[in-house]
Motif scaffolding. Sequence first.
Motif, PDB file in Angstrom:
ATOM      1  N   LEU A   1     -33.581  -4.895  38.526  1.00  0.00           N
ATOM      2  CA  LEU A   1     -32.209  -5.379  38.566  1.00  0.00           C
ATOM      3  C   LEU A   1     -31.854  -6.138  37.297  1.00  0.00           C
ATOM      4  O   LEU A   1     -32.721  -6.717  36.639  1.00  0.00           O
ATOM      5  N   PRO A   2     -30.565  -6.176  36.941  1.00  0.00           N
ATOM      6  CA  PRO A   2     -30.130  -6.982  35.789  1.00  0.00           C
ATOM      7  C   PRO A   2     -30.412  -8.463  36.042  1.00  0.00           C
ATOM      8  O   PRO A   2     -30.634  -8.880  37.184  1.00  0.00           O
ATOM      9  N   PRO A   3     -30.401  -9.286  34.993  1.00  0.00           N
ATOM     10  CA  PRO A   3     -30.633 -10.720  35.179  1.00  0.00           C
ATOM     11  C   PRO A   3     -29.550 -11.363  36.031  1.00  0.00           C
ATOM     12  O   PRO A   3     -28.411 -10.890  36.063  1.00  0.00           O
ATOM     13  N   ASP A   4     -29.910 -12.435  36.725  1.00  0.00           N
ATOM     14  CA  ASP A   4     -28.977 -13.160  37.581  1.00  0.00           C
ATOM     15  C   ASP A   4     -29.175 -14.652  37.354  1.00  0.00           C
ATOM     16  O   ASP A   4     -30.290 -15.168  37.489  1.00  0.00           O
ATOM     17  N   VAL A   5     -28.100 -15.346  37.004  1.00  0.00           N
ATOM     18  CA  VAL A   5     -28.203 -16.772  36.659  1.00  0.00           C
ATOM     19  C   VAL A   5     -28.691 -17.618  37.832  1.00  0.00           C
ATOM     20  O   VAL A   5     -29.245 -18.703  37.639  1.00  0.00           O
ATOM     21  N   ASN A   6     -28.537 -17.119  39.062  1.00  0.00           N
ATOM     22  CA  ASN A   6     -28.954 -17.884  40.231  1.00  0.00           C
ATOM     23  C   ASN A   6     -30.321 -17.502  40.775  1.00  0.00           C
ATOM     24  O   ASN A   6     -30.836 -18.181  41.661  1.00  0.00           O
ATOM     25  N   SER A   7     -30.904 -16.425  40.284  1.00  0.00           N
ATOM     26  CA  SER A   7     -32.179 -15.955  40.838  1.00  0.00           C
ATOM     27  C   SER A   7     -33.256 -15.705  39.791  1.00  0.00           C
ATOM     28  O   SER A   7     -34.439 -15.846  40.090  1.00  0.00           O
TER      29      SER A   7
ATOM     30  N   LEU B   1     -36.524  -8.534  39.342  1.00  0.00           N
ATOM     31  CA  LEU B   1     -35.377  -9.153  38.692  1.00  0.00           C
ATOM     32  C   LEU B   1     -35.695  -9.402  37.223  1.00  0.00           C
ATOM     33  O   LEU B   1     -36.752  -9.920  36.887  1.00  0.00           O
ATOM     34  N   PHE B   2     -34.770  -9.013  36.371  1.00  0.00           N
ATOM     35  CA  PHE B   2     -34.961  -9.153  34.933  1.00  0.00           C
ATOM     36  C   PHE B   2     -35.063 -10.622  34.547  1.00  0.00           C
ATOM     37  O   PHE B   2     -34.349 -11.481  35.080  1.00  0.00           O
TER      38      PHE B   2
ATOM     39  N   GLN C   1     -22.250 -10.730  29.452  1.00  0.00           N
ATOM     40  CA  GLN C   1     -22.304  -9.330  29.036  1.00  0.00           C
ATOM     41  C   GLN C   1     -23.522  -8.588  29.546  1.00  0.00           C
ATOM     42  O   GLN C   1     -23.537  -7.363  29.572  1.00  0.00           O
ATOM     43  N   THR C   2     -24.557  -9.314  29.961  1.00  0.00           N
ATOM     44  CA  THR C   2     -25.735  -8.650  30.536  1.00  0.00           C
ATOM     45  C   THR C   2     -25.667  -8.608  32.066  1.00  0.00           C
ATOM     46  O   THR C   2     -26.593  -8.113  32.701  1.00  0.00           O
ATOM     47  N   GLY C   3     -24.594  -9.124  32.649  1.00  0.00           N
ATOM     48  CA  GLY C   3     -24.427  -9.062  34.102  1.00  0.00           C
ATOM     49  C   GLY C   3     -25.046 -10.216  34.859  1.00  0.00           C
ATOM     50  O   GLY C   3     -25.121 -10.176  36.088  1.00  0.00           O
TER      51      GLY C   3
ATOM     52  N   TYR D   1     -30.800  -0.109  28.317  1.00  0.00           N
ATOM     53  CA  TYR D   1     -29.885  -0.144  29.460  1.00  0.00           C
ATOM     54  C   TYR D   1     -30.643  -0.622  30.687  1.00  0.00           C
ATOM     55  O   TYR D   1     -31.788  -0.245  30.901  1.00  0.00           O
ATOM     56  N   ILE D   2     -30.003  -1.444  31.517  1.00  0.00           N
ATOM     57  CA  ILE D   2     -30.698  -1.964  32.685  1.00  0.00           C
ATOM     58  C   ILE D   2     -29.943  -1.690  33.984  1.00  0.00           C
ATOM     59  O   ILE D   2     -30.516  -1.230  34.956  1.00  0.00           O
ATOM     60  N   SER D   3     -28.628  -1.954  34.043  1.00  0.00           N
ATOM     61  CA  SER D   3     -27.903  -1.736  35.296  1.00  0.00           C
ATOM     62  C   SER D   3     -27.727  -0.254  35.588  1.00  0.00           C
ATOM     63  O   SER D   3     -27.620   0.149  36.739  1.00  0.00           O
TER      64      SER D   3
END
Length: 455
Positions: free
Chosen positions: A93-99, A112-113, A164-166, A244-246
């Motif tokens: 999965l793309p990076p997530d600021v909360n996880s 998770l990235f 921009q990276t999601g 590309y990741i998403s």
Amino acid sequence: MKIVGRKSLGLQAVFDIGLAQDHNFLLDKGYIASNCFNKSHSVAYGYVTYQTAYLKANYPVEYMAALLSSVSGDQDKVQRYIANCRSMGIQVLPPDVNSSGEDFTPRGQQILFGLAAIKNLGAGPIAAILQARQQDGDFTSLADLCSRLDSRSLNKKALEALIQTGALDLLEPNRHQLMNDLDITMEWASRRAKELASGQGNLFDFFGESSNTKTFDTAPTTNRVQDYSSQEKLRMEKELLGFYISDHPLSVISRSARVMAPINLCDIPDSSETKTVTAIALILDIKAVTTKKGDQMAILQLEDLTGSTEAVVFPKTFDKVKHLLEKDKRVMVWGKIDRRDEQTQLIIDNMQPIEAVRMVRVELTREQASDRQVLQQLKTALNPNPSYSNSNQGNSNYGRNEPDTSAKIPVIAAIEYMPKLVRLGNQFWVEDEETAVKALQQAGFKASYDALVTK
């Protein structure tokens, strides 16, 4: 696991893996063991191999997350291992600021990235994000993020990289909207921080935790805008992550691509030089070159789901494919593997846009697939003039007697009760799909032709 016992075996012979027989010192022949791999060393390697195989088999998500983290500085290896994850059914999965943590993180059956892999996001901002998340919980909006982390901890460039990276998609899926709101949100957060520091504050700030949502509702926003196109999102991900990741421009045809062009670009360095290959790839970069004679040629950077490689288009080929040489164009290429100065590259002989690629499909029962007479009938139907075909084999660019599959159409067999399609050898490829299908049907076979990409 642990070692429960030991037993001395006394003196044992060592061996040099570069020599044919076990030995200590073969003074009479002038050989001395250069590696001296003793048996205990071999056992240690075998034991580590067993441990990693056990982890991959029983904890595949955790194992692949650790593997990705260990090579996070090598984009080629990360891309290859992400492709391995996809083949294992593990979604990255793309990076997530909360996880997301600093490294790749297993989460259920997904990975998770890691935040550390995002360009323009250094160790300081990552530490600030993780600390703020640990102290006060998940971020709820862009305004919340900007309010809890000032510009000294997380500057504009780092915030743009997160958007921009999601990494903020779960807060607001419209990345274009977040980019538009960024400046005024940062100004609002800075002004609010100064007001709180001076003791002024906002009326809602005095009502405790339950009013936080109202506080962030007062953050200004711009007019709603349409989100970026999927291609633009992928372009920004590629720029900031290195791949590309998403999603991937080739992912929609990945299953068909494996049948039509089974070689992966990451396998090219290990492939035979004499082998003519077919690949489906994305053109990442184009470098125009003028030869000493004044002819035009090009050096391309190609990429698929597994990796990338350099490709050369010599003048003779350049003239017939130059109209296809565009960045981000998806193409099917035919060529030969070439090695020079320890560098592997692909010499392009021809290419087609994937929208123009066709395949002939023939259906066979299991009995037909194992009947030599039926297979000979199939071959005759596809190649009614073998003497003519043989006289036209070979390619002047290669100088070898190989079937010329340039811009030809592959033939795929769907065999009864088999879950996968079978791609027939290059010698079965045809010049025209309609003619081939008619010939197969006249010979009693059930056949049709399909496009690689359906519009």
